[in-house]
Motif scaffolding. Structure first.
Motif, mmCIF file in Angstrom:
data_model
loop_
_atom_site.group_PDB
_atom_site.id
_atom_site.type_symbol
_atom_site.label_atom_id
_atom_site.label_comp_id
_atom_site.label_asym_id
_atom_site.label_seq_id
_atom_site.Cartn_x
_atom_site.Cartn_y
_atom_site.Cartn_z
ATOM 1 N N LEU A 616 0.870 -1.171 0.000
ATOM 2 C CA LEU A 616 0.000 0.000 0.000
ATOM 3 C C LEU A 616 0.910 1.224 0.000
ATOM 4 C CD1 LEU A 616 -2.703 -1.022 2.646
ATOM 5 C CD2 LEU A 616 -2.594 -1.549 0.191
ATOM 6 N N TYR A 617 0.810 2.002 -1.054
ATOM 7 C CA TYR A 617 1.757 3.100 -1.272
ATOM 8 C C TYR A 617 0.954 4.340 -1.635
ATOM 9 C CZ TYR A 617 5.943 5.335 -3.458
ATOM 10 O OH TYR A 617 6.974 6.165 -3.801
ATOM 11 N N SER A 618 1.031 5.360 -0.783
ATOM 12 C CA SER A 618 0.297 6.603 -1.021
ATOM 13 C C SER A 618 1.266 7.766 -1.076
ATOM 14 C CB SER A 618 -0.732 6.841 0.091
ATOM 15 O OG SER A 618 -1.337 8.110 -0.063
ATOM 16 N N ALA A 619 1.084 8.621 -2.079
ATOM 17 C CA ALA A 619 1.918 9.815 -2.186
ATOM 18 C C ALA A 619 1.637 10.793 -1.059
ATOM 19 C CB ALA A 619 1.682 10.503 -3.532
ATOM 20 N N ASN A 620 0.492 10.636 -0.418
ATOM 21 C CA ASN A 620 0.105 11.567 0.638
ATOM 22 C C ASN A 620 -0.245 10.806 1.912
ATOM 23 O OD1 ASN A 620 0.172 14.223 -0.934
ATOM 24 N ND2 ASN A 620 -1.046 12.913 -2.254
ATOM 25 N N ALA A 621 -1.519 10.620 2.212
ATOM 26 C CA ALA A 621 -1.888 10.011 3.486
ATOM 27 C C ALA A 621 -2.496 8.637 3.305
ATOM 28 C CB ALA A 621 -2.872 10.905 4.235
ATOM 29 N N ILE A 622 -2.315 7.798 4.336
ATOM 30 C CA ILE A 622 -3.103 6.594 4.516
ATOM 31 C C ILE A 622 -3.851 6.755 5.834
ATOM 32 C CG2 ILE A 622 -3.033 4.136 5.067
ATOM 33 C CD1 ILE A 622 -0.857 3.754 3.075
ATOM 34 N N PHE A 623 -5.174 6.771 5.743
ATOM 35 C CA PHE A 623 -6.026 6.805 6.924
ATOM 36 C C PHE A 623 -6.807 5.493 6.974
ATOM 37 C CE2 PHE A 623 -6.081 11.553 6.030
ATOM 38 C CZ PHE A 623 -5.143 11.844 7.015
ATOM 39 N N SER A 624 -6.750 4.830 8.100
ATOM 40 C CA SER A 624 -7.420 3.545 8.224
ATOM 41 C C SER A 624 -8.011 3.406 9.613
ATOM 42 C CB SER A 624 -6.429 2.402 7.960
ATOM 43 O OG SER A 624 -7.041 1.156 8.166
ATOM 44 N N VAL A 625 -9.244 2.917 9.663
ATOM 45 C CA VAL A 625 -9.907 2.639 10.936
ATOM 46 C C VAL A 625 -10.457 1.220 10.869
ATOM 47 C CG1 VAL A 625 -11.688 3.331 12.565
ATOM 48 C CG2 VAL A 625 -10.521 5.075 11.200
ATOM 49 N N ILE A 626 -9.951 0.352 11.722
ATOM 50 C CA ILE A 626 -10.399 -1.038 11.778
ATOM 51 C C ILE A 626 -11.161 -1.213 13.091
ATOM 52 C CG2 ILE A 626 -9.701 -3.442 11.596
ATOM 53 C CD1 ILE A 626 -8.956 -1.622 9.187
ATOM 54 N N GLN A 627 -12.480 -1.124 13.019
ATOM 55 C CA GLN A 627 -13.300 -1.028 14.214
ATOM 56 C C GLN A 627 -13.456 -2.355 14.948
ATOM 57 O OE1 GLN A 627 -13.885 1.760 15.362
ATOM 58 N NE2 GLN A 627 -15.220 3.096 14.180
ATOM 59 N N ASN A 628 -13.969 -2.231 16.167
ATOM 60 C CA ASN A 628 -14.200 -3.388 17.022
ATOM 61 C C ASN A 628 -15.591 -3.286 17.638
ATOM 62 O OD1 ASN A 628 -13.653 -5.739 18.454
ATOM 63 N ND2 ASN A 628 -12.845 -4.627 20.220
ATOM 64 N N GLY A 629 -16.565 -2.909 16.837
ATOM 65 C CA GLY A 629 -17.892 -2.674 17.395
ATOM 66 C C GLY A 629 -18.932 -3.642 16.895
ATOM 67 N N ARG A 630 -20.134 -3.449 17.351
ATOM 68 C CA ARG A 630 -21.242 -4.306 16.941
ATOM 69 C C ARG A 630 -21.486 -4.159 15.444
ATOM 70 N NH1 ARG A 630 -26.198 -3.305 18.712
ATOM 71 N NH2 ARG A 630 -25.796 -1.212 19.544
ATOM 72 N N GLY A 631 -21.818 -5.287 14.803
ATOM 73 C CA GLY A 631 -22.033 -5.293 13.368
ATOM 74 C C GLY A 631 -20.800 -5.700 12.597
ATOM 75 N N TYR A 632 -19.631 -5.594 13.231
ATOM 76 C CA TYR A 632 -18.393 -5.984 12.582
ATOM 77 C C TYR A 632 -17.846 -7.247 13.235
ATOM 78 C CZ TYR A 632 -18.309 -1.285 10.528
ATOM 79 O OH TYR A 632 -18.611 -0.146 9.851
ATOM 80 N N ASN A 633 -17.031 -7.976 12.488
ATOM 81 C CA ASN A 633 -16.444 -9.191 13.041
ATOM 82 C C ASN A 633 -14.928 -9.222 12.838
ATOM 83 O OD1 ASN A 633 -16.287 -9.618 10.299
ATOM 84 N ND2 ASN A 633 -17.817 -11.262 10.248
ATOM 85 N N MET A 634 -14.305 -8.031 12.759
ATOM 86 C CA MET A 634 -12.858 -7.946 12.576
ATOM 87 C C MET A 634 -12.107 -7.999 13.897
ATOM 88 S SD MET A 634 -12.730 -4.929 9.712
ATOM 89 C CE MET A 634 -13.634 -3.795 10.784
ATOM 90 N N GLY A 635 -12.816 -7.775 14.996
ATOM 91 C CA GLY A 635 -12.164 -7.807 16.296
ATOM 92 C C GLY A 635 -11.164 -6.698 16.506
ATOM 93 N N GLY A 636 -11.274 -5.614 15.738
ATOM 94 C CA GLY A 636 -10.323 -4.513 15.894
ATOM 95 C C GLY A 636 -8.918 -4.865 15.440
ATOM 96 N N ARG A 637 -8.782 -5.850 14.538
ATOM 97 C CA ARG A 637 -7.467 -6.336 14.110
ATOM 98 C C ARG A 637 -7.288 -6.157 12.604
ATOM 99 N NH1 ARG A 637 -5.346 -10.051 18.083
ATOM 100 N NH2 ARG A 637 -3.902 -10.750 16.479
ATOM 101 N N TRP A 638 -6.070 -5.802 12.219
ATOM 102 C CA TRP A 638 -5.713 -5.679 10.804
ATOM 103 C C TRP A 638 -4.449 -6.486 10.566
ATOM 104 C CZ3 TRP A 638 -3.563 -0.648 8.129
ATOM 105 C CH2 TRP A 638 -3.431 -0.883 6.751
ATOM 106 N N ASP A 639 -4.489 -7.360 9.577
ATOM 107 C CA ASP A 639 -3.380 -8.224 9.202
ATOM 108 C C ASP A 639 -2.931 -7.802 7.801
ATOM 109 O OD1 ASP A 639 -1.793 -10.300 8.201
ATOM 110 O OD2 ASP A 639 -2.920 -11.864 9.237
#
Length: 687
Positions: A616-639
């Motif tokens: 992942l290569y951005s000339a400017n910004a990378i903004f990322s939010v990996i949530q841990n709330g109801r409705g999601y099943n990511m567990g607040g984790r990014w691999d």
């Protein structure tokens, strides 16, 4: 007597034959020495001299220099040096060279020169040798799974390691299990929480700017930051966490052996004190841009973009060789939706890169298949499985709205990959000329995720100006109270908070140097907002300021203000005349549509960390939010299995961010594309 005479005659003839054979072998060896001298002289002429005559030391410059000397693709020069070249012992050599332009196994341009050198003695004895020279792009020494100018928030629950880790933990007594160390590079400013988990880097943290704690401002890493690399080692032998041992390179003797934390790492202008070599590999002087910024205005202008696209299509671009993409694709769709397995198309840069195009790529049913580089002149929305080896380069923003995972199947059969052997994996380089946004960056409820259903569409972050006027709107905060004495949580989400933090940093830098050209981020409006005071965490909307006369910019030590200045109208005018702006929301895909695409992905995925494969290569910004709330099943984790390269990095994975470095993925950095000569083993082809 007769028998004796026969034996003597045989012995005499054998002796004469042996002497003759020895003399022949000697002459053949001498002729071979002459032929070898021809090969070495060919290296001087075809490599060193041609490269010195070239307009640049790149493969393109080398190729044009060969053209200029008369050796074109498919051509032959029968006698490279004109007349046969004589040596001191009376022997001579003549060299023939032919040229064929090919590609490397990864698809990059390569020049193949077949050199035949014939050595000849004065009595006519000859020896002919053949050797193949190959000239291709030298690998840029880029071994950073994470490289940035400024990093905020990302060093919370972070672990960075080589993909060797996917084979199992290292055994200190078994060198075959040791991991390759990695390096994290920070060019300007790294912020860590003072007393919260900052994660572990299984290797070195290489810094040229400041490393500071968010609240106290102390110029040192968090007390909860660890490494596993012992100073002086080059492999990870154990996963036992260690506190880093800082090495300040302003004293060169501190950096003569590999370290786990470098301060004041040298750039290319001050290497003399280090014997003209980087202490531990190259760290770029400036953040490398994916598209050359020829006029230094921090924008990708039309001519800069079109030059990159055209040269790629003509196979003259060493950074991005031409290619194609095959996938379910929607181009400038009137209705925004995931195509699933429909709309399968195969397109290239001519179709997507010359005119304005905004694209949805969906590999959830049929994998996205890449070969070479595809330029897309607009925004890109993407998810799904990926095959092949290639690059997607968007001129504007990239929105990653789901898992992006390699697929190792064939045809219609999907198959998970074995990450223990990276050499067999696909390769994806996903590049944004604008910004990269991923995860749930749109939801207002970043900091109340555990208590709310994040799949609601009506909780999309509204622009700052709207929320300043009416902060109790659904798109401006939850209105909830963490405890009875707290104010309602009418405050911006992480993405908008990071926008204001980075904007404040740019203003602070401009005040130190009025010749600096600031880069500002905006969210859904043309106004530039920046954080009041020195807060990094989100605060009430009324605390944020717009870029206008009277707005105060603070000098900060952590979150403590050391003083402030009020901007004058003249300063505002000067800033705006030089500044560039990057909008993180899309002008084509509205926020409601992007949120709906994200929600649909979340509703249909299996539980587990959000997975992303590739660079992942951005000339400017990378903004990322990996949530841990109801409705999601990511567990607040990014691999992330690849690498993360961005000028500004604002990432929140509240439980864990794992980066496994795929060392095959290297940003194609303009200026780092040096040509390199490799020689095959010579062989005898005649006498």
């Amino acid at each position: 007597m007769f028998i004796v005479i026969i034996l003597v005659s045989v012995a005499t003839l054998t002796s004469l034959n042996n002497r003759r054979n020895a003399q022949d072998a000697l002459r053949t060896s001498q002729a071979q020495f002459a032929a070898e001298a021809g090969l070495e002289r060919a290296v001087v002429r075809l490599w060193h001299q041609v490269l010195a005559e070239a307009s640049s030391s790149s493969v393109t410059g080398y190729r044009l220099a060969l053209d200029h000397m008369g050796l074109t693709n498919g051509g032959v020069i029968a006698s490279l040096f004109g007349q046969p070249q004589s040596l001191e012992d009376g022997s001579r050599f003549e060299v023939q060279v032919s040229r064929r332009d090919t590609t490397t196994p990864s698809g990059e341009a390569q020049i193949e020169l077949t050199v035949i050198s014939t050595g000849t003695l004065s009595d006519g004895t000859t020896r002919r040798l053949r050797q193949v020279f190959r000239v291709a792009r030298a690998p840029f020494p880029f071994d950073y799974p994470f490289l940035t100018n400024k990093a905020d928030c990302i060093f919370c629950h972070l672990e960075v390691r080589s993909m060797d880790a996917l084979r199992g933990n290292p055994n200190p007594s078994d060198p075959s299990t040791w991991w390759r160390r990695i390096k994290v590079g920070v060019l300007e400013d790294l912020v860590m929480r003072d007393d919260q988990e900052a994660g572990t880097v299984h290797g070195s943290l290489v810094t040229r700017g400041t490393v500071r704690q968010q609240y106290s401002g102390r110029l040192e890493p968090s007390a909860q930051y660890f490494t596993t690399l012992e100073p002086g080692q080059t492999r990870i032998r154990s996963t036992t966490p260690l506190r880093p041992t800082p090495a300040d390179c302003s004293t060169p003797s501190n950096c003569t052996t590999p370290q786990n934390l470098y301060y004041n790492y040298p750039d290319s202008t001050n290497l003399a004190a280090f014997s003209n070599r980087y202490p531990d590999g190259e760290l770029p002087d400036f953040f490398p841009l994916p598209i050359p910024d020829d006029n230094n205005n921090r924008l990708i202008d039309d001519d800069e973009w079109l030059d990159a696209v055209q040269t790629s299509l003509e196979n003259r671009n060493e950074n991005y060789f031409t290619g194609s993409i095959s996938a379910p694709i929607l181009v400038n769709p009137s209705s925004i939706a995931w195509p699933g397995g429909s709309s399968l198309q195969t397109l290239d840069s001519a179709a997507l890169g010359l005119s304005r195009n905004n694209v949805i790529l969906d590999g959830s049913v049929i994998p996205i298949t890449l070969s070479g580089t595809v330029f897309i002149n607009g925004d890109v929305v993407i998810r799904g499985r990926v095959r092949g080896n290639g690059t997607i380069l968007a001129r504007d923003n990239v929105y990653i709205l789901g898992d992006l995972i390699y697929d190792c199947g064939q045809g219609s059969a999907l198959q998970a990959c074995d990450y223990r052997d990276p050499s067999r994996l696909p390769q994806l380089n996903l590049i944004a000329g604008g910004n990269t946004l991923m995860g749930d960056f749109l939801s207002i409820d970043t900091f109340m995720a555990d208590n709310l259903n994040l799949l609601q569409n009506n909780r999309i972050q509204l622009p700052m100006s709207v929320c300043r006027d009416n902060p109790s709107q659904p798109g401006c905060g939850s209105g909830a109270r963490v405890s009875w004495q707290d104010d309602p949580l009418y405050r911006p989400n992480l993405a908008l908070t990071e926008v204001t933090n980075f904007n404040r940093s740019e203003l602070q830098r401009w005040l130190r140097n009025n010749n600096y050209r600031p880069r500002f981020y905006t969210y859904g409006e043309n106004e530039v907002y920046f954080g009041d005071g020195c807060n990094h965490d989100p605060v009430r909307y009324s605390s944020y300021q717009t870029l206008s006369a009277g707005a105060r910019v603070h000098t900060c030590q952590g979150e403590r203000s050391l003083g402030s200045v009020a901007l004058t109208q003249a300063q505002v005018n000067a800033i705006l005349s030089r500044a560039v702006r990057y909008e993180i929301t899309s002008s084509f895909f509205n926020n409601n549509s992007l949120k709906q695409l994200w929600n649909e992905t979340m509703q249909n995925r299996s539980a587990g960390a959000l997975r992303t494969d590739g660079l992942l290569y951005s000339a400017n910004a990378i903004f990322s939010v990996i949530q841990n709330g109801r409705g999601y099943n990511m567990g607040g984790r990014w691999d992330l299995r690849g690498a993360l390269v961005a000028a500004d990095t604002g990432v929140l994975a509240p439980v864990k961010l794992d980066i496994y470095h795929d060392a095959r993925l290297r940003p194609r950095i303009p200026g780092g594309q040096q040509a390199q000569l490799s020689r095959g083993i010579w062989e005898v082809v005649g006498q």
